[in-house]
Design a protein around this motif. Structure first.
Motif, PDB file in Angstrom:
ATOM      1  N   ILE A   1      18.584 -27.390 -15.052  1.00  0.00           N
ATOM      2  CA  ILE A   1      18.063 -28.765 -15.048  1.00  0.00           C
ATOM      3  C   ILE A   1      17.376 -29.053 -13.713  1.00  0.00           C
ATOM      4  O   ILE A   1      16.289 -29.652 -13.658  1.00  0.00           O
ATOM      5  CB  ILE A   1      19.201 -29.772 -15.313  1.00  0.00           C
TER       6      ILE A   1
ATOM      7  N   ARG B   1      25.146 -28.458 -24.853  1.00  0.00           N
ATOM      8  CA  ARG B   1      23.782 -28.900 -25.151  1.00  0.00           C
ATOM      9  C   ARG B   1      23.337 -29.881 -24.089  1.00  0.00           C
ATOM     10  O   ARG B   1      24.138 -30.715 -23.650  1.00  0.00           O
ATOM     11  CB  ARG B   1      23.700 -29.563 -26.529  1.00  0.00           C
TER      12      ARG B   1
ATOM     13  N   ALA C   1      23.303 -26.932 -14.930  1.00  0.00           N
ATOM     14  CA  ALA C   1      22.880 -27.818 -13.832  1.00  0.00           C
ATOM     15  C   ALA C   1      21.787 -27.162 -12.997  1.00  0.00           C
ATOM     16  O   ALA C   1      20.811 -27.818 -12.596  1.00  0.00           O
ATOM     17  CB  ALA C   1      24.079 -28.165 -12.951  1.00  0.00           C
TER      18      ALA C   1
ATOM     19  N   ALA D   1      20.401 -34.062 -18.734  1.00  0.00           N
ATOM     20  CA  ALA D   1      21.863 -34.192 -18.662  1.00  0.00           C
ATOM     21  C   ALA D   1      22.516 -33.459 -19.824  1.00  0.00           C
ATOM     22  O   ALA D   1      21.908 -33.295 -20.888  1.00  0.00           O
ATOM     23  CB  ALA D   1      22.254 -35.670 -18.706  1.00  0.00           C
ATOM     24  N   ILE D   2      23.741 -33.034 -19.602  1.00  0.00           N
ATOM     25  CA  ILE D   2      24.525 -32.471 -20.702  1.00  0.00           C
ATOM     26  C   ILE D   2      24.916 -33.623 -21.610  1.00  0.00           C
ATOM     27  O   ILE D   2      25.450 -34.631 -21.153  1.00  0.00           O
ATOM     28  CB  ILE D   2      25.783 -31.761 -20.172  1.00  0.00           C
ATOM     29  N   HIS D   3      24.626 -33.504 -22.903  1.00  0.00           N
ATOM     30  CA  HIS D   3      25.003 -34.599 -23.805  1.00  0.00           C
ATOM     31  C   HIS D   3      26.035 -34.172 -24.829  1.00  0.00           C
ATOM     32  O   HIS D   3      26.630 -35.006 -25.490  1.00  0.00           O
ATOM     33  CB  HIS D   3      23.776 -35.232 -24.477  1.00  0.00           C
ATOM     34  N   GLN D   4      26.244 -32.887 -24.993  1.00  0.00           N
ATOM     35  CA  GLN D   4      27.306 -32.447 -25.896  1.00  0.00           C
ATOM     36  C   GLN D   4      27.957 -31.193 -25.337  1.00  0.00           C
ATOM     37  O   GLN D   4      27.273 -30.330 -24.787  1.00  0.00           O
ATOM     38  CB  GLN D   4      26.750 -32.104 -27.290  1.00  0.00           C
ATOM     39  N   ASN D   5      29.251 -31.135 -25.497  1.00  0.00           N
ATOM     40  CA  ASN D   5      29.992 -29.954 -25.103  1.00  0.00           C
ATOM     41  C   ASN D   5      30.981 -29.705 -26.222  1.00  0.00           C
ATOM     42  O   ASN D   5      31.855 -30.518 -26.468  1.00  0.00           O
ATOM     43  CB  ASN D   5      30.724 -30.227 -23.792  1.00  0.00           C
ATOM     44  N   VAL D   6      30.805 -28.632 -26.949  1.00  0.00           N
ATOM     45  CA  VAL D   6      31.654 -28.427 -28.120  1.00  0.00           C
ATOM     46  C   VAL D   6      32.279 -27.033 -28.097  1.00  0.00           C
ATOM     47  O   VAL D   6      31.747 -26.108 -27.473  1.00  0.00           O
ATOM     48  CB  VAL D   6      30.868 -28.615 -29.436  1.00  0.00           C
ATOM     49  N   ALA D   7      33.399 -26.927 -28.772  1.00  0.00           N
ATOM     50  CA  ALA D   7      34.077 -25.633 -28.873  1.00  0.00           C
ATOM     51  C   ALA D   7      34.742 -25.552 -30.226  1.00  0.00           C
ATOM     52  O   ALA D   7      35.210 -26.556 -30.764  1.00  0.00           O
ATOM     53  CB  ALA D   7      35.111 -25.510 -27.766  1.00  0.00           C
TER      54      ALA D   7
ATOM     55  N   PRO E   1      33.772 -24.167 -19.981  1.00  0.00           N
ATOM     56  CA  PRO E   1      32.745 -25.221 -19.975  1.00  0.00           C
ATOM     57  C   PRO E   1      32.179 -25.444 -18.581  1.00  0.00           C
ATOM     58  O   PRO E   1      30.975 -25.701 -18.433  1.00  0.00           O
ATOM     59  CB  PRO E   1      33.513 -26.453 -20.462  1.00  0.00           C
ATOM     60  N   ALA E   2      33.032 -25.330 -17.567  1.00  0.00           N
ATOM     61  CA  ALA E   2      32.560 -25.532 -16.194  1.00  0.00           C
ATOM     62  C   ALA E   2      31.579 -24.442 -15.783  1.00  0.00           C
ATOM     63  O   ALA E   2      30.573 -24.701 -15.106  1.00  0.00           O
ATOM     64  CB  ALA E   2      33.747 -25.559 -15.235  1.00  0.00           C
TER      65      ALA E   2
ATOM     66  N   ALA F   1      28.401 -25.327 -17.513  1.00  0.00           N
ATOM     67  CA  ALA F   1      27.824 -26.544 -16.913  1.00  0.00           C
ATOM     68  C   ALA F   1      27.151 -26.236 -15.586  1.00  0.00           C
ATOM     69  O   ALA F   1      26.086 -26.784 -15.277  1.00  0.00           O
ATOM     70  CB  ALA F   1      28.910 -27.594 -16.729  1.00  0.00           C
TER      71      ALA F   1
END
Lengths: 432, 419
Positions: free
Chosen positions: A133, A37, A130, A42-48, A122-123, A126
């Protein structure tokens, strides 16, 4: 079926037999989902998350019940089956309840799995976030959104021999781009994440935010509307819960007494087809029965309904493979809606409109009148005034109250069908 | 359970770069029963157990959840949480700072006088079928529905700051509805609320108190009577709302706009933002002077669904003034967002729907305080009285709403009209 699931099915069957129950249905599920998310650039959450599920449904003397656990081991099965049996035996027989489903041929549906979606890191997410954004930042705008990737496996087995398994992946990217007085939105989903272009979606949302700056207020009234695919999906998608035989039987459907009537315009044809190239989901229903394609509406005439096994028997027709997992109070409904498209482009629609409104997204759509299918909701994130065949600028978001039957009688044109991703399930169209 | 939670916390905390970690290990069971038109339509039982691991590293949050509670599963989840640290940090614009909160060690179990899981299921089924049958005695009722839901969740929260919080909450819900189809109209009446009924942090005693059977004839007769009722007049008039409708409006138009994460834009893509921009704090006249509202998670407030001892990031439950004498006084905050609005402490509203979800700011019990008027005084003037929500819709900034109710009365004539 994986070896572990086969073993657990066997354990559940043995447990049921030890309690004197011969008929048992077992459902399995396994989901792996990851979500990135972002907001305020900026990314503020990264969940799995990883989730599993086993759900058992015994059947005995026209009684049934369900118990479910996310602990996939023999101990849990030994606890779960007696729980379901106790719930089942606490009931009086229901003479309408059918025996467990018999096996039917279920051809696997192609094109629903992409390894690079299942293995997305995740990378990977991301990096694409990016890029998105950066598109908004370069315009001095503020983006917020999500990028999710998921893989799922589901299965239905029963002691009559049903063995139905489905695997699928799904990648979803959604972005809202904000300015001081406006916003724009874009969203897409795909089996294969390679089919998504977050940067392109960001450009689309960014452009909408730019073009809707300093929106003007419209006076309440009737307007010609051009609805983008997500708006069509989220609005028209509201009515398909009523295309189930049980809903008619219950007299809670707006189609009560109307099946066979020409209820919509002659340019409206709607099918339900789980094998359509633009669709997702399993080719079987909650009892493990093969789904078949339905013609729900043909040139405006309400033709077919979804039938679960139980509803089909009561109606004296063949089931269609749209039943929900039993027991339930809803029965069935179509889930793979395909609205047949037309031959006009979005740009042609705009050019041919003297004065109208172009809507990107609808929000918080709720029913006001169930029989006329009057719906209310708000526009959001990119609402434009069209004047003399051109987008003349943004308008302030507004509330609508619109009957779906009336609306589907006034559709002037549709674009070719596309895969729509809204908050719910394809097509561009316009109506006065 | 606590040993598993400690293992997971250690596994997360020792990862390179992790400056803070917490874990929520949850175990829940639920039972759901429902009838439709005289038949048991739903009977199911669910259990779930899993853990969510939240870490702060490189100035950003990451979260992983798993239902594999073996040591290998916990290690893998901890590694996944920490492993996505680098990804989050790639776009990071500002570091996360947490408002201080003293560590807590506490065990709490919510009050449940009659355990619904210890009762015979047969009795619960009979309870629903009796109410269902009573509604169907009314000629013209074409469909009836009743439901019971019970849920018990034990949550263990541990943090690297030393908190060990063990909370068990039992939630009970019950409701019913009658539907009537006639000609070109579908009418519906529900009790005690629509869309599933009333839910509280209580046991079977709630079901006894609601007494579905006693209310069933009224619900059914009102449902059928609505077909013959006058249309609600289009007019400007006094409006009186029953408690369930008012509660929904308070929830939607007071509660959600005050969630600071919406204000700050982190929910902009889906749930939306808020008209309550930061400049409105302590200045906006939200309502008249008799409008006073609180956001209160304390046990003293009552057995609401927003009642707990500690929120899902280990902050003690609090009662917060949000509207006082009509003026907007406070947002709901988290440890991360408190500083952004000048608070030295979170007011304890971080909540997650389950072990597999990251907590976010979500209202606790948002309630309007009682006012100085009696019910007779409220109904002393002519107006329209409405009961039980049937439809609601709100825009993405909470400026605009449209609500509809199942039934209404003109208070002067007490005759029902369709709303």
């Amino acid at each position: 079926m994986s070896a572990a699931w086969r073993e657990l099915f066997g354990a559940a069957e043995r447990e049921a037999r030890s309690l004197g129950v011969r008929d048992l249905e077992v459902q399995f599920g396994e989901n792996r989902e990851a979500l990135t998310r972002f907001a305020n650039n900026a990314i503020h959450q990264n969940v799995a998350e990883t989730m599993t599920m086993i759900s058992v449904r015994p059947h005995e003397d026209q009684r049934t019940a369900r118990a479910e656990t996310n602990r996939l081991n023999a101990d849990s099965v030994r606890r779960c089956v007696p729980e379901a049996v106790a719930l089942m035996r606490a009931q009086e027989p229901d003479d309408r309840l059918l025996p467990l489903c018999e096996p039917s041929a279920i051809a696997p549906v192609a094109g629903r799995w992409a390894e690079q979606t299942a293995e997305c890191s995740p990378a990977d997410r991301a990096a694409q976030v990016a890029e998105a954004i950066a598109v908004a930042e370069s315009e001095g705008q503020t983006p917020a959104g999500i990028y999710s990737t998921a893989s799922a496996r589901e299965a239905v087995f029963n002691t009559r021999g049903v063995t139905a398994v489905h695997d699928q992946t799904l990648a979803v990217f959604s972005i809202t781009v904000m300015e001081e007085t406006s916003s724009g939105w874009a969203k897409a989903s795909a089996v294969d994440r390679a089919a998504l272009s977050p940067a392109a979606l960001a450009r689309r949302a960014s452009e909408k935010a730019k073009r809707s700056r300093n929106p003007r207020e419209l006076v309440p009234g009737h307007y010609t509307m051009i609805l983008e695919p997500a708006a069509v999906l989220d609005l028209v998608g509201q009515m398909f819960g009523d295309f189930g035989s049980t809903a008619i039987e219950d007299q809670r459907s707006f189609l009560t007494g109307r099946v066979g009537e020409k209820l919509f315009g002659g340019n409206i044809t709607i099918t339900d087809d789980c094998r359509h190239l633009l669709q997702a989901g399993a080719p079987f229903d909650g009892e493990g029965m093969a789904r078949r394609a339905l013609t729900l509406v043909e040139r405006g005439v309400v033709k077919e309904l979804a039938h679960s096994r139980g509803a089909a028997q009561r109606a004296g027709v063949e089931p269609t493979g749209h039943g929900l997992a039993l027991p339930n109070e809803v029965g069935e409904f179509p889930v793979n809606i395909v609205l047949a498209g037309g031959g006009i482009s979005r740009e042609e629609m705009i050019r041919s409109t003297g004065r109208g409104i172009l809507v990107t997204r609808l929000w918080y759509i709720r029913e006001v009148d169930p029989f006329e299918r009057m719906m209310t909701g708000m526009t959001r994130d990119g609402t434009f005034l069209i004047e003399r065949g051109e987008v003349a600028g943004g308008v302030r978001n507004f509330r609508f109250n619109q009957g779906l039957i009336v609306m589907l009688n006034r559709v002037e044109s549709l674009v070719p069908a596309v895969r729509a991703t809204g908050e719910r399930h394809s097509t561009w169209w316009r109506r006065p | 359970m606590i040993d598993l939670a400690r293992y997971a916390l250690d596994a997360a905390a020792r990862r390179p770069g992790v400056t803070y970690a917490d874990v929520r290990l949850e175990e829940s069971r639920s039972r759901s029963l429902g009838t439709k038109t005289g038949q048991l339509a739903g009977a199911s039982s669910t259990e779930s157990r899993g853990i969510g691991i939240r870490v702060l590293a490189g100035g950003a949050w990451r979260f992983a959840a798993t239902d594999d509670l073996s040591r290998g599963g916990l290690d893998a989840a901890a590694a996944l949480a920490a492993g996505i640290a680098a990804a989050s940090a790639t776009t990071s614009k500002r570091a996360v700072h947490l408002a201080p909160e003293p560590p807590a060690r506490v065990v709490w179990v919510s009050e449940c006088r009659i355990d619904p899981f210890a009762m015979p299921v047969e009795r619960q089924v009979a309870h629903l079928l009796a109410a269902d049958a009573e509604m169907r005695k009314e000629a013209g009722v074409t469909m009836t529905e009743t439901s019971l839901v019970f849920d018990r969740t034990r949550q263990i929260f541990l943090s690297t700051e030393g908190s060990e919080i063990d909370q068990t909450r039992t939630v009970t819900g019950a409701g019913m509805a009658a539907h009537s189809f006639r000609e070109n109209e579908i009418q519906k009446r529900s009790y005690p609320k629509s869309f599933g009924g009333q839910y509280q942090l209580r046991g079977w005693e709630l079901v006894e108190e609601l007494d579905l059977l006693r209310h069933a004839p009224r619900v059914a007769s009102q449902c059928v009577a609505l077909h013959a009722a006058d249309q609600c007049p289009e007019t400007t008039a006094n409006l009186m709302l029953d408690s369930s409708q008012l509660a929904l409006q308070i929830h939607e138009s007071i509660g959600h706009p005050m969630e600071i994460d919406r204000v700050m834009g982190s929910e902009a893509n889906y749930a939306g933002m808020s008209f309550l921009t930061l400049d409105k704090l302590n200045t906006l006249q939200y309502g008249s002077e008799i409008v006073n509202a609180v956001c209160d998670a304390t046990v003293a407030h009552g057995p609401g669904l927003g009642t707990f001892i500690y929120d899902d990031e280990g902050v003690a439950a609090q009662c917060v003034d949000i509207i006082r004498n009509g003026v907007f006084r406070g947002y709901m905050s988290s440890r991360e967002s408190a500083g952004a609005i000048g608070q030295t402490r979170s007011n304890g509203t971080m909540r997650a729907v389950g072990w597999n979800r990251l907590p976010l700011i979500r209202m606790t019990n948002v309630s309007h305080e009682p006012g100085p008027h009696s019910l007779d005084e409220v109904f002393a003037e002519d107006g329209i009285y409405m009961e039980t929500n049937r439809s609601w819709s709100i825009d993405d900034k909470r400026f605009n709403f449209q609500f509809g109710c199942e039934i209404g009365w003109e208070s002067r004539t007490a005759s029902a009209c369709v709303c």
